[in-house]
Design a protein around this motif. Sequence first.
Motif, PDB file in Angstrom:
ATOM      1  N   LEU A  14      28.804 -77.446  26.477  1.00 24.98           N
ATOM      2  CA  LEU A  14      28.707 -75.978  26.448  1.00 24.98           C
ATOM      3  C   LEU A  14      28.986 -75.426  25.055  1.00 24.98           C
ATOM      4  O   LEU A  14      28.257 -74.552  24.569  1.00 24.98           O
ATOM      5  CB  LEU A  14      29.674 -75.363  27.466  1.00 24.98           C
ATOM      6  N   PHE A  15      30.028 -75.911  24.410  1.00 26.80           N
ATOM      7  CA  PHE A  15      30.347 -75.432  23.061  1.00 26.80           C
ATOM      8  C   PHE A  15      29.241 -75.781  22.078  1.00 26.80           C
ATOM      9  O   PHE A  15      28.841 -74.958  21.259  1.00 26.80           O
ATOM     10  CB  PHE A  15      31.680 -76.018  22.580  1.00 26.80           C
ATOM     11  N   ALA A  16      28.744 -77.018  22.153  1.00 31.58           N
ATOM     12  CA  ALA A  16      27.667 -77.432  21.243  1.00 31.58           C
ATOM     13  C   ALA A  16      26.408 -76.601  21.492  1.00 31.58           C
ATOM     14  O   ALA A  16      25.726 -76.204  20.545  1.00 31.58           O
ATOM     15  CB  ALA A  16      27.376 -78.927  21.408  1.00 31.58           C
ATOM     16  N   GLY A  17      26.112 -76.329  22.748  1.00 27.09           N
ATOM     17  CA  GLY A  17      24.954 -75.503  23.066  1.00 27.09           C
ATOM     18  C   GLY A  17      25.130 -74.077  22.586  1.00 27.09           C
ATOM     19  O   GLY A  17      24.172 -73.458  22.085  1.00 27.09           O
ATOM     20  N   ALA A  18      26.339 -73.550  22.706  1.00 26.51           N
ATOM     21  CA  ALA A  18      26.603 -72.180  22.256  1.00 26.51           C
ATOM     22  C   ALA A  18      26.433 -72.053  20.745  1.00 26.51           C
ATOM     23  O   ALA A  18      25.785 -71.113  20.265  1.00 26.51           O
ATOM     24  CB  ALA A  18      28.010 -71.745  22.680  1.00 26.51           C
ATOM     25  N   ILE A  19      26.963 -72.994  19.991  1.00 26.48           N
ATOM     26  CA  ILE A  19      26.865 -72.873  18.532  1.00 26.48           C
ATOM     27  C   ILE A  19      25.445 -73.162  18.057  1.00 26.48           C
ATOM     28  O   ILE A  19      24.948 -72.507  17.133  1.00 26.48           O
ATOM     29  CB  ILE A  19      27.922 -73.737  17.793  1.00 26.48           C
ATOM     30  N   PHE A  58      33.648 -66.042  19.157  1.00 25.16           N
ATOM     31  CA  PHE A  58      32.962 -66.998  18.293  1.00 25.16           C
ATOM     32  C   PHE A  58      33.812 -68.249  18.035  1.00 25.16           C
ATOM     33  O   PHE A  58      33.286 -69.354  17.910  1.00 25.16           O
ATOM     34  CB  PHE A  58      32.619 -66.304  16.967  1.00 25.16           C
ATOM     35  N   PHE A  59      35.107 -68.080  17.962  1.00 26.26           N
ATOM     36  CA  PHE A  59      36.038 -69.141  17.573  1.00 26.26           C
ATOM     37  C   PHE A  59      35.851 -70.461  18.330  1.00 26.26           C
ATOM     38  O   PHE A  59      35.728 -71.517  17.694  1.00 26.26           O
ATOM     39  CB  PHE A  59      37.482 -68.649  17.708  1.00 26.26           C
ATOM     40  N   PRO A  60      35.858 -70.466  19.664  1.00 27.53           N
ATOM     41  CA  PRO A  60      35.801 -71.765  20.358  1.00 27.53           C
ATOM     42  C   PRO A  60      34.562 -72.588  20.021  1.00 27.53           C
ATOM     43  O   PRO A  60      34.680 -73.782  19.714  1.00 27.53           O
ATOM     44  CB  PRO A  60      35.815 -71.389  21.847  1.00 27.53           C
ATOM     45  N   ALA A  61      33.400 -71.972  20.075  1.00 28.72           N
ATOM     46  CA  ALA A  61      32.178 -72.739  19.815  1.00 28.72           C
ATOM     47  C   ALA A  61      32.123 -73.210  18.366  1.00 28.72           C
ATOM     48  O   ALA A  61      31.740 -74.357  18.098  1.00 28.72           O
ATOM     49  CB  ALA A  61      30.942 -71.909  20.157  1.00 28.72           C
ATOM     50  N   THR A  65      34.121 -77.104  18.743  1.00 29.13           N
ATOM     51  CA  THR A  65      33.081 -78.050  19.154  1.00 29.13           C
ATOM     52  C   THR A  65      33.389 -79.478  18.695  1.00 29.13           C
ATOM     53  O   THR A  65      33.367 -80.400  19.525  1.00 29.13           O
ATOM     54  CB  THR A  65      31.691 -77.584  18.672  1.00 29.13           C
ATOM     55  N   PRO A  66      33.708 -79.727  17.430  1.00 27.16           N
ATOM     56  CA  PRO A  66      33.971 -81.127  17.057  1.00 27.16           C
ATOM     57  C   PRO A  66      35.256 -81.665  17.692  1.00 27.16           C
ATOM     58  O   PRO A  66      35.354 -82.863  17.970  1.00 27.16           O
ATOM     59  CB  PRO A  66      34.067 -81.087  15.528  1.00 27.16           C
ATOM     60  N   VAL A  67      36.209 -80.789  17.956  1.00 24.99           N
ATOM     61  CA  VAL A  67      37.462 -81.214  18.581  1.00 24.99           C
ATOM     62  C   VAL A  67      37.204 -81.679  20.017  1.00 24.99           C
ATOM     63  O   VAL A  67      37.630 -82.763  20.428  1.00 24.99           O
ATOM     64  CB  VAL A  67      38.500 -80.065  18.563  1.00 24.99           C
ATOM     65  N   VAL A  68      36.478 -80.862  20.772  1.00 25.85           N
ATOM     66  CA  VAL A  68      36.210 -81.196  22.167  1.00 25.85           C
ATOM     67  C   VAL A  68      35.264 -82.392  22.268  1.00 25.85           C
ATOM     68  O   VAL A  68      35.423 -83.248  23.138  1.00 25.85           O
ATOM     69  CB  VAL A  68      35.667 -79.964  22.932  1.00 25.85           C
ATOM     70  N   MET A  69      34.299 -82.475  21.351  1.00 26.60           N
ATOM     71  CA  MET A  69      33.417 -83.656  21.353  1.00 26.60           C
ATOM     72  C   MET A  69      34.216 -84.921  21.017  1.00 26.60           C
ATOM     73  O   MET A  69      34.004 -85.970  21.633  1.00 26.60           O
ATOM     74  CB  MET A  69      32.278 -83.472  20.353  1.00 26.60           C
ATOM     75  N   VAL A  94      28.561 -85.215  13.173  1.00 23.42           N
ATOM     76  CA  VAL A  94      27.401 -84.485  12.654  1.00 23.42           C
ATOM     77  C   VAL A  94      27.711 -82.998  12.586  1.00 23.42           C
ATOM     78  O   VAL A  94      27.476 -82.347  11.562  1.00 23.42           O
ATOM     79  CB  VAL A  94      26.142 -84.751  13.525  1.00 23.42           C
ATOM     80  N   TYR A  95      28.248 -82.443  13.680  1.00 23.73           N
ATOM     81  CA  TYR A  95      28.550 -81.014  13.663  1.00 23.73           C
ATOM     82  C   TYR A  95      29.668 -80.694  12.663  1.00 23.73           C
ATOM     83  O   TYR A  95      29.578 -79.710  11.932  1.00 23.73           O
ATOM     84  CB  TYR A  95      28.920 -80.474  15.057  1.00 23.73           C
ATOM     85  N   LEU A  96      30.694 -81.531  12.626  1.00 20.15           N
ATOM     86  CA  LEU A  96      31.791 -81.280  11.701  1.00 20.15           C
ATOM     87  C   LEU A  96      31.295 -81.214  10.259  1.00 20.15           C
ATOM     88  O   LEU A  96      31.611 -80.266   9.521  1.00 20.15           O
ATOM     89  CB  LEU A  96      32.866 -82.360  11.839  1.00 20.15           C
ATOM     90  N   ALA A  97      30.499 -82.189   9.864  1.00 19.49           N
ATOM     91  CA  ALA A  97      30.031 -82.265   8.472  1.00 19.49           C
ATOM     92  C   ALA A  97      28.949 -81.240   8.156  1.00 19.49           C
ATOM     93  O   ALA A  97      29.025 -80.538   7.138  1.00 19.49           O
ATOM     94  CB  ALA A  97      29.512 -83.672   8.175  1.00 19.49           C
ATOM     95  N   LEU A  98      27.936 -81.144   9.017  1.00 20.14           N
ATOM     96  CA  LEU A  98      26.763 -80.330   8.680  1.00 20.14           C
ATOM     97  C   LEU A  98      26.700 -78.995   9.416  1.00 20.14           C
ATOM     98  O   LEU A  98      25.733 -78.260   9.252  1.00 20.14           O
ATOM     99  CB  LEU A  98      25.489 -81.139   8.942  1.00 20.14           C
ATOM    100  N   GLY A  99      27.705 -78.708  10.196  1.00 22.92           N
ATOM    101  CA  GLY A  99      27.802 -77.417  10.858  1.00 22.92           C
ATOM    102  C   GLY A  99      29.008 -76.667  10.314  1.00 22.92           C
ATOM    103  O   GLY A  99      28.888 -75.747   9.510  1.00 22.92           O
ATOM    104  N   LEU A 100      30.179 -77.117  10.703  1.00 26.06           N
ATOM    105  CA  LEU A 100      31.412 -76.423  10.335  1.00 26.06           C
ATOM    106  C   LEU A 100      31.720 -76.503   8.842  1.00 26.06           C
ATOM    107  O   LEU A 100      31.912 -75.467   8.191  1.00 26.06           O
ATOM    108  CB  LEU A 100      32.569 -77.000  11.158  1.00 26.06           C
ATOM    109  N   LEU A 101      31.772 -77.702   8.287  1.00 28.95           N
ATOM    110  CA  LEU A 101      32.131 -77.833   6.868  1.00 28.95           C
ATOM    111  C   LEU A 101      31.056 -77.260   5.945  1.00 28.95           C
ATOM    112  O   LEU A 101      31.378 -76.643   4.923  1.00 28.95           O
ATOM    113  CB  LEU A 101      32.440 -79.285   6.523  1.00 28.95           C
ATOM    114  N   LEU A 102      29.792 -77.447   6.306  1.00 29.87           N
ATOM    115  CA  LEU A 102      28.715 -76.863   5.515  1.00 29.87           C
ATOM    116  C   LEU A 102      28.851 -75.334   5.495  1.00 29.87           C
ATOM    117  O   LEU A 102      28.721 -74.710   4.449  1.00 29.87           O
ATOM    118  CB  LEU A 102      27.354 -77.263   6.081  1.00 29.87           C
ATOM    119  N   THR A 103      29.128 -74.751   6.647  1.00 24.28           N
ATOM    120  CA  THR A 103      29.317 -73.295   6.727  1.00 24.28           C
ATOM    121  C   THR A 103      30.466 -72.856   5.823  1.00 24.28           C
ATOM    122  O   THR A 103      30.331 -71.884   5.076  1.00 24.28           O
ATOM    123  CB  THR A 103      29.588 -72.869   8.180  1.00 24.28           C
ATOM    124  N   ALA A 104      31.579 -73.571   5.905  1.00 28.45           N
ATOM    125  CA  ALA A 104      32.743 -73.207   5.096  1.00 28.45           C
ATOM    126  C   ALA A 104      32.472 -73.358   3.601  1.00 28.45           C
ATOM    127  O   ALA A 104      32.942 -72.553   2.796  1.00 28.45           O
ATOM    128  CB  ALA A 104      33.942 -74.069   5.495  1.00 28.45           C
TER     129      ALA A 104
END
Length: 167
Positions: A14-19, A58-61, A65-69, A94-104
């Motif tokens: 659900l979190f991955a789908g939301a983000i 917005f925070f949880p997704a 997402t990488p925490v729950v995955m 993948v999400y941690l590196a190219l989603g969250l960290l890339l965004t930051a």
Amino acid sequence: MRALTTAVSITAILFAGAIFGFFYAWVCSTMWGLDQADPRVAIQAMQAMNASVRNAVFFPAFFLTPVVMGLSAFLILRSGQKTSAAFFGAGALVYLALGLLLTAAINVPMNEALALVVVPKELDAAQEIWTDYSSRWQFWNQTRTIASGIALALAGYGLARLNPNRA
């Protein structure tokens, strides 16, 4: 343990789908709409959207997402299902590196710089600012959209491979 593993794994999906959906909506509607607007309006609108996105909905997704995955991968691995765990773990990375960290590292600094812009009254000056911002921002947003889609697909495949009798 099975109920916990199932609940955490479904939450990860659900979190991955939301983000993924959040990033995807920016790709196929929000930015295209802003690109069609008066650039002075686009700058102001983007400033307002960037300021409003930091919220509890917005925070949880975005952040969890990488925490729950990763937690799903851990719980599944403990049940002896290495393949399914590997897919969840890969999705988390993948999400941690190219989603969250890339965004930051890229999108947030761009957004913070745009927040400091005083919208010019002159249309040409505003167009130059917006065109430079939008093209770069969209490239990186498309990158994180693809990455979050891949993370979602990996977790989905991991869930499909999960043997419920062993979770």
